[in-house]
Design an enzyme around this catalytic site. Structure first.
Site, short mmCIF file in Angstrom:
data_model
loop_
_atom_site.label_atom_id
_atom_site.label_comp_id
_atom_site.label_asym_id
_atom_site.label_seq_id
_atom_site.Cartn_x
_atom_site.Cartn_y
_atom_site.Cartn_z
CE LYS A 64 -4.06 -2.07 2.18
NZ LYS A 64 -5.09 -1.95 3.23
N GLY A 125 0.48 0.37 5.51
CA GLY A 125 -0.48 1.26 4.86
C GLY A 125 -1.81 1.35 5.57
#
Length: 243
Positions: A64, A125
Site C-alpha cells: 500500500k 499502509g
C-alpha cells in the site's frame, strides 16, 4: 469487458474475487476480477502490460505504500495517509485511499466523546489510513510497531497506563489472520475494561484472538468486515468512472 484485480502477497485470505464476481453477476456486468499475487512490487508494470484490459486494481499487504512510486497521480486522502489501496488504470495511473472511507464509516457508530486517544497497532499502509482518520477526528494516536522507529513505540513499551488512557485500540497488523489464527498482539490485556473499544481490521476469522481476549475483559469489539465492504464499494465507484 474490463478486468479488475487485487495485488498483494499473499492473497489466500482475500474475499475480493468472490465479492466482485458476485457483484458483477448480480448487476449483469461482463467484467472479470482476478487475484494477482506479486512477490515483488517491481513486477507491477509487467502485470499491467500483460493485461491490457485491466482497468483497476485493489492493493493490499504489503504494497500500500511502495506502490505509490508507480503512480502518476494520487488523491488527497492517499497523499495525507501516505498509502494507496485502490488504483484506477488508464493512460494515467491514479491512486486512491478508500481504506480511510471504509474505516471512518464503520468506526463512527463506536465513537464516544471520552475516546480521545487510540492505540494503533502496525506501521504499514492500513495503519497510516487509520491514523489519518483518527487525527481528522481529533483523536491522539499512539502508534505501535515491532521495531523501534521514529514516531512509534514498541509492544514492550505499551504499559498498563497507556492501555488505560487509550480507550480505542485498532489492530492494523495481520496478526490473527487465517491461517495463523492463534496469533495475537502482545498487550497488557488485564488493563482493558468495559469502557474500551477494540477494532481488529482482520476479518478472517470473524472473531480473532485479539477480539476474544478483549471481549473477555468486557470491551466492545469489532472486526474489519464492514470496513472491507465499504472500501470495496468505494473502489467500484472509482473504477466505474474510468470505463
Amino acid at each position: 469487458m474490463a478486468l479488475f484485480g487485487l495485488i498483494g502477497y499473499t492473497l489466500e485470505h482475500s474475499f475480493s474475487k468472490l465479492y466482485f464476481e458476485e457483484k458483477f453477476r448480480s448487476e449483469g456486468l461482463p467484467h472479470r476480477f482476478e487475484l494477482f499475487p506479486l512477490q515483488r512490487i517491481e513486477w507491477l508494470p509487467e502485470l499491467v502490460m500483460q493485461h491490457p484490459e485491466l482497468r483497476g486494481l485493489a492493493v493490499t499487504i504489503p504494497y500500500k505504500q511502495s506502490v505509490i512510486s508507480y503512480l502518476q497521480e494520487t488523491d488527497e486522502r492517499a497523499q495525507s495517509a501516505g498509502a494507496v489501496n485502490c488504483i484506477q488504470i488508464g493512460e494515467v495511473w491514479r491512486g486512491f485511499n478508500t481504506d480511510t472511507i471504509g474505516f471512518e464509516q464503520s468506526l463512527q457508530p463506536l465513537l464516544r466523546k471520552d475516546i480521545t486517544s487510540a492505540l494503533v497497532l502496525g506501521s504499514g499502509g492500513a495503519a497510516a489510513a487509520v491514523q489519518f482518520v483518527l487525527q481528522q477526528k481529533g483523536i491522539r494516536c499512539v502508534m505501535v510497531s515491532r521495531k523501534k522507529i521514529p514516531g512509534y513505540i514498541t509492544y514492550e513499551e505499551v504499559t498498563p497506563e497507556i492501555m488505560q488512557s487509550c480507550l480505542l485500540t485498532v489492530n492494523c497488523t495481520p496478526l490473527g489472520m487465517f491461517p495463523d489464527t492463534l496469533s495475537f498482539p502482545v498487550l497488557p490485556y488485564h488493563s482493558i475494561t468495559a469502557q474500551h473499544v477494540v477494532y481488529d481490521l482482520v476479518y478472517n476469522p470473524a472473531n480473532t484472538g485479539l477480539m476474544q481476549l478483549a471481549q473477555a475483559q468486557g470491551a466492545v469489539v469489532k472486526n474489519g468486515l464492514d470496513m472491507l465492504y465499504l472500501q470495496a464499494e468505494a473502489n467500484w465507484e472509482i473504477w466505474k468512472k474510468g470505463l
